[in-house]
Write an enzyme that holds these catalytic residues in place. Sequence first.
Site, mmCIF file in Angstrom:
data_model
loop_
_atom_site.group_PDB
_atom_site.id
_atom_site.type_symbol
_atom_site.label_atom_id
_atom_site.label_comp_id
_atom_site.label_asym_id
_atom_site.label_seq_id
_atom_site.Cartn_x
_atom_site.Cartn_y
_atom_site.Cartn_z
ATOM 1 N N ALA A 156 0.811 -1.218 0.000
ATOM 2 C CA ALA A 156 0.000 0.000 0.000
ATOM 3 C C ALA A 156 0.845 1.268 0.000
ATOM 4 C CB ALA A 156 -0.937 -0.008 1.209
ATOM 5 N N CYS A 157 1.973 1.228 -0.656
ATOM 6 C CA CYS A 157 2.905 2.352 -0.722
ATOM 7 C C CYS A 157 2.717 3.071 -2.063
ATOM 8 C CB CYS A 157 4.327 1.805 -0.600
ATOM 9 S SG CYS A 157 5.648 3.030 -0.784
ATOM 10 N N GLY A 158 2.994 4.351 -2.092
ATOM 11 C CA GLY A 158 2.934 5.087 -3.346
ATOM 12 C C GLY A 158 3.918 4.574 -4.383
#
Length: 182
Positions: free
Chosen positions: A58-60
């Site tokens: 769920a990281c950019g």
Amino acid sequence: MRKLASICLVFLIYFACSVMSAEDRTIYQFTVKDSDGADVSLEKYRGKVVLIVNVASACGLTDSNYKQLKELLDTYHERGLEIAAFPCNQFGGQEPGCDADIKNFIADKYKFDPDLYSKINVNGADAAPLYQFLKKEQGGTLIDAIKWNFTKFLVNREGRVVERFAPTTAPKDIVKYIEKLL
């Protein structure tokens, strides 16, 4: 006498470990857990070039990194490249799932099948021994700690850590380093 012999043995083991040459410090000395919980000796990478990456779902940086890591593996696997992915939830809680959820996410969304290992910590007192080693072998800018998801370590065919790349370094920008090692 027995106590003195024990002390001498401990000293000899400590001394032997402390004078280990750079050639002896490799990833091959580690055993880790895969995403199914089985022990895996990193001896499996002997003779291969390995890109070790701490990952998060769920990281950019997730989308671009997983797409490019898959492209690297698709392009260079036959020549000896392996990708070892270690999920970590230490950065903004961006890898909250269990190992099975993480494995399914990567396979379903990216059709990507790296060597996926069990979720670990990469910083702090409970950092995985492999990551303690990686940071010691290739320190970071200003501090050795892993700064965020998708920090990458490149390991040569002899098991030695030869490069460290920041989370913002795109996998496609590592190609020239990988090609030199292949």
